[in-house]
Motif scaffolding. Structure first.
Motif, PDB file in Angstrom:
ATOM      1  N   MET A 187       0.835  -1.188   0.000  1.00 36.86           N
ATOM      2  CA  MET A 187       0.000   0.000   0.000  1.00 36.86           C
ATOM      3  C   MET A 187       0.878   1.250   0.000  1.00 36.86           C
ATOM      4  N   GLU A 188       0.646   2.161  -0.927  1.00 42.05           N
ATOM      5  CA  GLU A 188       1.414   3.393  -0.985  1.00 42.05           C
ATOM      6  C   GLU A 188       1.024   4.323   0.152  1.00 42.05           C
ATOM      7  N   GLN A 189       1.956   5.183   0.514  1.00 42.62           N
ATOM      8  CA  GLN A 189       1.664   6.161   1.546  1.00 42.62           C
ATOM      9  C   GLN A 189       0.630   7.172   1.054  1.00 42.62           C
ATOM     10  N   ARG A 190      -0.255   7.542   1.930  1.00 42.98           N
ATOM     11  CA  ARG A 190      -1.232   8.588   1.644  1.00 42.98           C
ATOM     12  C   ARG A 190      -0.632   9.932   2.052  1.00 42.98           C
ATOM     13  N   THR A 191      -0.712  10.909   1.187  1.00 45.12           N
ATOM     14  CA  THR A 191      -0.174  12.222   1.503  1.00 45.12           C
ATOM     15  C   THR A 191      -1.197  13.032   2.295  1.00 45.12           C
ATOM     16  N   VAL A 192      -0.766  13.519   3.443  1.00 47.42           N
ATOM     17  CA  VAL A 192      -1.572  14.436   4.242  1.00 47.42           C
ATOM     18  C   VAL A 192      -0.908  15.803   4.164  1.00 47.42           C
ATOM     19  N   LEU A 193      -1.612  16.771   3.601  1.00 48.35           N
ATOM     20  CA  LEU A 193      -1.072  18.121   3.467  1.00 48.35           C
ATOM     21  C   LEU A 193      -1.756  19.026   4.480  1.00 48.35           C
ATOM     22  N   VAL A 194      -0.953  19.631   5.359  1.00 48.87           N
ATOM     23  CA  VAL A 194      -1.463  20.532   6.392  1.00 48.87           C
ATOM     24  C   VAL A 194      -1.140  21.958   5.999  1.00 48.87           C
ATOM     25  N   VAL A 195      -2.153  22.786   5.917  1.00 50.95           N
ATOM     26  CA  VAL A 195      -1.994  24.177   5.510  1.00 50.95           C
ATOM     27  C   VAL A 195      -1.560  25.016   6.718  1.00 50.95           C
ATOM     28  N   LEU A 196      -0.513  25.809   6.539  1.00 52.59           N
ATOM     29  CA  LEU A 196      -0.030  26.682   7.605  1.00 52.59           C
ATOM     30  C   LEU A 196      -0.231  28.148   7.223  1.00 52.59           C
ATOM     31  N   PHE A 197      -0.411  28.983   8.222  1.00 54.30           N
ATOM     32  CA  PHE A 197      -0.573  30.430   8.006  1.00 54.30           C
ATOM     33  C   PHE A 197      -0.282  31.141   9.322  1.00 54.30           C
ATOM     34  N   ASP A 198       0.075  32.401   9.249  1.00 55.45           N
ATOM     35  CA  ASP A 198       0.326  33.179  10.463  1.00 55.45           C
ATOM     36  C   ASP A 198      -0.937  33.208  11.326  1.00 55.45           C
ATOM     37  N   GLY A 199      -0.758  32.997  12.625  1.00 56.96           N
ATOM     38  CA  GLY A 199      -1.897  32.989  13.538  1.00 56.96           C
ATOM     39  C   GLY A 199      -2.552  31.635  13.682  1.00 56.96           C
ATOM     40  N   VAL A 200      -1.968  30.592  13.103  1.00 53.93           N
ATOM     41  CA  VAL A 200      -2.533  29.248  13.224  1.00 53.93           C
ATOM     42  C   VAL A 200      -2.404  28.767  14.670  1.00 53.93           C
ATOM     43  N   GLN A 201      -3.357  27.967  15.106  1.00 55.08           N
ATOM     44  CA  GLN A 201      -3.305  27.362  16.430  1.00 55.08           C
ATOM     45  C   GLN A 201      -2.353  26.163  16.370  1.00 55.08           C
ATOM     46  N   SER A 202      -1.280  26.215  17.153  1.00 60.99           N
ATOM     47  CA  SER A 202      -0.225  25.205  17.016  1.00 60.99           C
ATOM     48  C   SER A 202      -0.730  23.793  17.269  1.00 60.99           C
ATOM     49  N   LEU A 203      -1.591  23.592  18.253  1.00 61.64           N
ATOM     50  CA  LEU A 203      -2.056  22.242  18.554  1.00 61.64           C
ATOM     51  C   LEU A 203      -2.996  21.706  17.482  1.00 61.64           C
ATOM     52  N   ASP A 204      -3.673  22.601  16.758  1.00 63.28           N
ATOM     53  CA  ASP A 204      -4.488  22.161  15.622  1.00 63.28           C
ATOM     54  C   ASP A 204      -3.620  21.503  14.555  1.00 63.28           C
ATOM     55  N   VAL A 205      -2.368  21.937  14.496  1.00 62.82           N
ATOM     56  CA  VAL A 205      -1.417  21.363  13.539  1.00 62.82           C
ATOM     57  C   VAL A 205      -0.739  20.134  14.131  1.00 62.82           C
ATOM     58  N   THR A 206      -0.115  20.307  15.292  1.00 64.85           N
ATOM     59  CA  THR A 206       0.735  19.250  15.836  1.00 64.85           C
ATOM     60  C   THR A 206      -0.057  18.048  16.328  1.00 64.85           C
ATOM     61  N   GLY A 207      -1.279  18.257  16.805  1.00 67.51           N
ATOM     62  CA  GLY A 207      -2.080  17.121  17.268  1.00 67.51           C
ATOM     63  C   GLY A 207      -2.320  16.100  16.169  1.00 67.51           C
ATOM     64  N   PRO A 208      -2.991  16.499  15.068  1.00 71.70           N
ATOM     65  CA  PRO A 208      -3.188  15.552  13.969  1.00 71.70           C
ATOM     66  C   PRO A 208      -1.881  15.050  13.360  1.00 71.70           C
ATOM     67  N   VAL A 209      -0.863  15.928  13.255  1.00 69.50           N
ATOM     68  CA  VAL A 209       0.413  15.493  12.685  1.00 69.50           C
ATOM     69  C   VAL A 209       1.014  14.367  13.524  1.00 69.50           C
ATOM     70  N   GLU A 210       0.960  14.470  14.845  1.00 72.35           N
ATOM     71  CA  GLU A 210       1.486  13.420  15.712  1.00 72.35           C
ATOM     72  C   GLU A 210       0.716  12.112  15.514  1.00 72.35           C
ATOM     73  N   VAL A 211      -0.586  12.207  15.296  1.00 72.92           N
ATOM     74  CA  VAL A 211      -1.390  11.003  15.077  1.00 72.92           C
ATOM     75  C   VAL A 211      -1.004  10.324  13.766  1.00 72.92           C
ATOM     76  N   PHE A 212      -0.958  11.093  12.678  1.00 76.31           N
ATOM     77  CA  PHE A 212      -0.661  10.500  11.371  1.00 76.31           C
ATOM     78  C   PHE A 212       0.777   9.966  11.299  1.00 76.31           C
TER      79      PHE A 212
END
Length: 338
Positions: A1-26
């Motif tokens: 099975m090939e890896q699935r690409t998860v693309l997380v959009v970043l921008f100034d003022g982003v909530q850090s845990l909104d990014v790092t939480g899912p990233v840690e899971v995946f």
């Protein structure tokens, strides 16, 4: 099975845990699979900002993206986090999402990231959720979107939206379970020291958070006692004695200060406790009913039908596919008509 690409959009003022939480899971799921057989499976997680420059999160942390959005790989899952920046329009990012969002197999938002997806027209006709503080705004600004303020996350077709911050972890675990199976999701949850996942229809607030906290100490102590001892005698008389008040005075004061009658508060605590046991243990329905203070499995069944519209055995099957633990004789497992 090939890896699935998860693309997380970043921008100034982003909530850090909104990014790092899912990233840690995946990434945790990927490491779990790599450790099992040495193959590169799971997810290829990538982050990207509009111009590829580092972004400053709402808490002051700096995140360095992998690339600019224009150079990012086509995602299987496109994830848009929330943050203070979503309070104001971002025409450039909205335009990018409008073009590239429909190309992803799965669209995901965490917290107020749903606002960005709605601005791009990607949530029209969908049932969604977001952080409780922004549900009214989302519904007002986008009347074509059905906003449900209660659940911690909502799945509607290929679109998945979650409430604030830690709910993004719950949603990511649910997506891992869907993609790679329950065993992988459970392993990741154990490493992160969280529940396997809270069900999406769980309220954004627990009973203790949704109810007001009593001002007077004896009543606050009773609230805590109820939470810690759901199997005990929690009648008005017993609780009033613990608060050193008459039953009539206690019932009136409890409702005034918490917004709920003692009976309603007890019932909600017991249902919430039973749900957790059904989700996270293999205890039978009869055993769970005793642990939660129900006199019989039938009493718990009636409480579940009233609160959740489903019986305990059916509720458990959502979290434990396959043969369910034995139910007590006479306990129905039929899903109610809705």
């Amino acid at each position: 099975m090939e890896q699935r690409t998860v693309l997380v959009v970043l921008f100034d003022g982003v909530q850090s845990l909104d990014v790092t939480g899912p990233v840690e899971v995946f990434t945790g799921a990927t490491h779990c699979l790599d450790d099992a057989d040495g193959a590169h499976r799971g997810y290829a997680v990538r982050t990207a900002s509009m111009d590829g420059a580092p972004v400053r999160t709402s808490s002051g942390l700096t995140l360095v993206p992998d690339s600019a959005l224009a150079d990012a790989p086509a995602p299987d899952t496109l994830l848009v986090p929330g943050g203070t920046a979503t309070r104001s329009p971002d025409p450039e990012l909205t335009a990018w999402l409008r073009v590239h969002g429909p190309r992803a197999r799965r669209l995901v938002s965490v917290c107020t990231g749903a606002i960005r997806l709605a601005e791009a027209g990607l949530l029209e006709g969908r049932r969604v959720t977001t952080h409780w503080a922004y549900c009214d705004k989302l519904a007002k600004d986008h009347p074509g979107v059905e906003v449900d303020p209660e659940p911690i996350y909502v799945r509607d077709g290929h679109v998945a939206t979650s409430a604030g911050v830690t709910a993004g972890i719950d949603l990511a675990l649910a997506l891992v379970e869907e993609d790679l199976g329950r065993a992988v999701a459970l392993t990741v949850a154990r490493h992160l020291v969280v529940f396997l996942r809270r069900p999406g229809n769980q309220a954004q607030f627990s009973v203790q958070l949704s109810a007001q906290t009593a001002r007077r100490e004896p009543l606050r102590e009773v609230q805590q006692w109820i939470t810690e001892h759901p199997a005990d005698d929690l009648s008005v008389g017993a609780l009033a004695a613990r608060a050193r008040l008459s039953p009539r005075h206690f019932a009136r004061a409890f409702q005034t200060e918490t917004g709920l009658t003692p009976g309603t508060y007890v019932e909600r605590v017991r249902v919430e406790h039973a749900r957790r046991l059904l989700e996270d243990t293999s205890d039978g329905v009869a055993e769970v009913s005793r642990a939660c203070g129900y006199g019989t499995p039938e009493a718990m069944r009636r409480a579940f039908l009233k609160a959740l519209g489903t019986a305990p055995a059916e509720y458990r099957r959502r979290f434990h596919p396959g043969p369910a633990p034995a139910t007590a004789p006479g306990t129905s497992t039929t899903h109610p008509h809705r």
